[in-house]
Design an enzyme around this catalytic site. Structure first.
Site, PDB file in Angstrom:
ATOM      1  N   ASN A  20      44.238  35.777  47.358  1.00 29.33           N
ATOM      2  CA  ASN A  20      44.165  34.750  48.400  1.00 29.33           C
ATOM      3  C   ASN A  20      45.521  34.131  48.752  1.00 29.33           C
ATOM      4  O   ASN A  20      45.634  33.429  49.745  1.00 29.33           O
ATOM      5  CB  ASN A  20      43.138  33.667  48.038  1.00 29.33           C
ATOM      6  CG  ASN A  20      41.729  34.152  48.340  1.00 29.33           C
ATOM      7  OD1 ASN A  20      41.326  34.232  49.497  1.00 29.33           O
ATOM      8  ND2 ASN A  20      40.984  34.518  47.305  1.00 29.33           N
ATOM      9  N   HIS A 203      50.112  33.084  32.997  1.00 29.96           N
ATOM     10  CA  HIS A 203      51.165  32.302  33.648  1.00 29.96           C
ATOM     11  C   HIS A 203      51.745  31.412  32.547  1.00 29.96           C
ATOM     12  O   HIS A 203      51.022  30.618  31.955  1.00 29.96           O
ATOM     13  CB  HIS A 203      50.576  31.421  34.748  1.00 29.96           C
ATOM     14  CG  HIS A 203      50.380  32.134  36.037  1.00 29.96           C
ATOM     15  ND1 HIS A 203      49.584  33.246  36.163  1.00 29.96           N
ATOM     16  CD2 HIS A 203      50.891  31.906  37.279  1.00 29.96           C
ATOM     17  CE1 HIS A 203      49.620  33.657  37.413  1.00 29.96           C
ATOM     18  NE2 HIS A 203      50.399  32.869  38.125  1.00 29.96           N
ATOM     19  N   GLU A 206      55.479  27.782  33.673  1.00 29.70           N
ATOM     20  CA  GLU A 206      55.761  27.524  35.096  1.00 29.70           C
ATOM     21  C   GLU A 206      56.295  26.105  35.252  1.00 29.70           C
ATOM     22  O   GLU A 206      57.016  25.796  36.189  1.00 29.70           O
ATOM     23  CB  GLU A 206      54.478  27.713  35.926  1.00 29.70           C
ATOM     24  CG  GLU A 206      54.673  28.680  37.071  1.00 29.70           C
ATOM     25  CD  GLU A 206      53.469  28.818  37.983  1.00 29.70           C
ATOM     26  OE1 GLU A 206      52.325  28.727  37.498  1.00 29.70           O
ATOM     27  OE2 GLU A 206      53.692  29.022  39.186  1.00 29.70           O
ATOM     28  N   ASP A 287      53.930  37.405  43.841  1.00 33.25           N
ATOM     29  CA  ASP A 287      53.081  36.236  43.578  1.00 33.25           C
ATOM     30  C   ASP A 287      52.076  36.024  44.722  1.00 33.25           C
ATOM     31  O   ASP A 287      50.910  36.337  44.580  1.00 33.25           O
ATOM     32  CB  ASP A 287      53.945  34.978  43.387  1.00 33.25           C
ATOM     33  CG  ASP A 287      53.244  33.906  42.574  1.00 33.25           C
ATOM     34  OD1 ASP A 287      52.166  34.180  42.041  1.00 33.25           O
ATOM     35  OD2 ASP A 287      53.801  32.796  42.445  1.00 33.25           O
TER      36      ASP A 287
HETATM   37  C1  6MZ Z   1      49.695  29.549  39.344  1.00 26.14           C
HETATM   38  C2  6MZ Z   1      48.734  30.547  41.183  1.00 26.14           C
HETATM   39  C3  6MZ Z   1      49.993  30.626  41.824  1.00 26.14           C
HETATM   40  O1  6MZ Z   1      42.660  33.892  42.804  1.00 26.14           O
HETATM   41  O2  6MZ Z   1      41.830  32.880  44.928  1.00 26.14           O
HETATM   42  N1  6MZ Z   1      47.832  31.065  42.017  1.00 26.14           N
HETATM   43  N2  6MZ Z   1      48.592  30.011  39.957  1.00 26.14           N
HETATM   44  N3  6MZ Z   1      50.922  29.582  39.903  1.00 26.14           N
HETATM   45  C4  6MZ Z   1      51.116  30.095  41.135  1.00 26.14           C
HETATM   46  N4  6MZ Z   1      52.380  30.047  41.657  1.00 26.14           N
HETATM   47  C5  6MZ Z   1      52.704  29.694  42.974  1.00 26.14           C
HETATM   48  N5  6MZ Z   1      49.813  31.235  43.002  1.00 26.14           N
HETATM   49  C6  6MZ Z   1      48.486  31.508  43.102  1.00 26.14           C
HETATM   50  O3  6MZ Z   1      44.272  33.451  44.669  1.00 26.14           O
HETATM   51  C7  6MZ Z   1      44.701  32.122  44.756  1.00 26.14           C
HETATM   52  C8  6MZ Z   1      44.753  31.483  43.384  1.00 26.14           C
HETATM   53  O4  6MZ Z   1      45.787  32.077  42.579  1.00 26.14           O
HETATM   54  C9  6MZ Z   1      46.382  31.128  41.718  1.00 26.14           C
HETATM   55  C10 6MZ Z   1      45.714  29.789  42.013  1.00 26.14           C
HETATM   56  O5  6MZ Z   1      44.657  29.573  41.085  1.00 26.14           O
HETATM   57  C11 6MZ Z   1      45.143  30.000  43.414  1.00 26.14           C
HETATM   58  O6  6MZ Z   1      44.022  29.179  43.698  1.00 26.14           O
HETATM   59  P1  6MZ Z   1      42.765  33.891  44.295  1.00 26.14           P
HETATM   60  O7  6MZ Z   1      42.638  35.234  44.926  1.00 26.14           O
END
Ligand code: 6MZ
Length: 346
Positions: A20, A203, A206, A287
């Site tokens: 997403n 992760h 971060e 990412d």
């Molecule tokens: C941590 C992240 C992220 O799972 O709905 N997500 N989590 N750090 C980041 N750095 C910027 N970027 C994305 O994709 C979206 C979800 O991925 C995680 C978050 O939980 C976000 O809601 P999906 O496909």
């Protein structure tokens, strides 16, 4: 070969891409059209530029977690999720990816259950494999914001669907707002998944939290995401850094994501260089290519330019990444592809 086509044609392995967060403006537009055509209420009044966090954006890592709601409102039915997955896989292939581990968090929506979410992704990946040359696999994500009972439910589903589709599902990962939840509370669910054969990526670091970084390193996941605050220069401790150097756990690094969310002040001071010089396996990843308006080719290009790498060193990064893919049975194919490219290029 001119320098731009080198980055595009280099067969690349993407190991850290959230579905997403990877939606491009073109994919979002298609999803909006799909919603309009099928008469489903589209709750996104946001403009696409609100979804994108570019260089110099005033929003930081915490704010960034709000923007995923925009993508989520466009992927809340099985059909929309299928379109999003199909188009995103195609875009990674068009960018010269030969292997992608896409990750996503199973979500319950008014139109689908978590089970349907997983089944939809599995089917979309299987169907795409009929016409794509890129190999795609799925990592099930756990959001740190979820209550422990939900995390355990997702881990159980991940195991169940991994047993049904070991050709698609390869791992489980922990992501989401790093300020939410505690790593220890997720350990039983992650252990359950690991014991069933799923590979784990976390992760890690971060934000500055050396106690949690140590807990994660001791868990010995197969890979880590980001690793921003592990070196003492960036909020880690001597102990976190020494442990990573000893364990040499491969780290998925996301240059533009870290710069645009201000986790790192600029490309030049990104921790990639410290990891690279310390021989810690580093894998260049995007990412959230949609949110950060980037591509894997662009990340390789930025890496070469920022750290004055040669083309051979850059190609070697892509080659080394093949060793850390979760799908053991495709490692040799990917390795051969990279060696073939390097042979032709040099
Ligand atoms: C941590 C992240 C992220 O799972 O709905 N997500 N989590 N750090 C980041 N750095 C910027 N970027 C994305 O994709 C979206 C979800 O991925 C995680 C978050 O939980 C976000 O809601 P999906 O496909």
């Amino acid at each position: 070969m001119d320098s731009d086509s080198f980055f595009l044609e280099l067969p690349k392995v993407e190991l850290h891409a959230h579905l997403n967060g990877s939606l491009s403006p073109a994919t979002m537009l298609q999803l909006k059209r799909f919603h309009a055509d099928s008469g489903i209420e589209d709750k996104t009044n946001a403009f696409f530029d609100e979804f994108q966090i570019g260089a110099g954006d005033s929003r930081n890592l915490t704010d960034c977690f709000q923007v995923f709601n925009i993508a989520h409102s466009l992927t809340s039915t099985p059909d929309a999720l299928t379109i999003a997955t199909r188009l995103t896989l195609q875009e990674f292939q068009d960018d010269g990816c030969c292997y992608l581990e896409l990750r996503s968090t199973p979500r319950e929506t008014p139109h689908m259950t978590k089970v349907q979410y997983i089944e939809t992704l599995v089917k979309a990946i299987q169907k795409s494999s009929l016409h794509l040359t890129m190999i795609a696999r799925l990592i099930i994500s756990i959001n740190r914001k979820s209550p422990v009972a939900e995390v355990e439910e997702i881990a159980t589903l991940a195991v169940e669907y991994y047993k049904k589709h070991p050709d698609v599902i390869v791992g489980i990962e922990l992501s989401g707002d790093p300020m939410a939840g505690t790593f220890q509370s997720f350990v039983p669910a992650l252990t359950q998944a690991r014991n069933a054969g799923l590979k784990v990526t976390l992760h890690c670091g971060e934000v500055c939290n050396p106690v949690e970084v140590m807990e994660m390193l001791k868990f010995k996941p197969e890979r880590l995401g980001h690793g921003t605050c592990i070196h003492p220069k960036y909020g880690g401790t001597e102990e976190t850094w020494a442990t990573l150097c000893e364990l040499k756990i491969p780290v998925e690094v996301c240059l533009t994501s870290n710069v645009n969310t201000k986790s790192t002040p600029d490309y030049e001071s990104h921790h990639f260089k410290l990891f690279y010089d310390a021989d810690i396996p580093t894998i260049i990843c995007t990412d959230d290519k949609g949110v950060f308006s980037t591509s894997l080719s662009q990340e390789y290009q930025i890496c070469l330019k920022t750290f004055s790498l040669t083309s051979s060193q850059t190609a070697r990064l892509a080659l080394n990444a093949c060793q850390y893919v979760f799908a053991d049975n495709v490692r040799k194919t990917l390795n051969d592809k990279l060696l073939n490219f390097i042979g032709k290029y040099s």
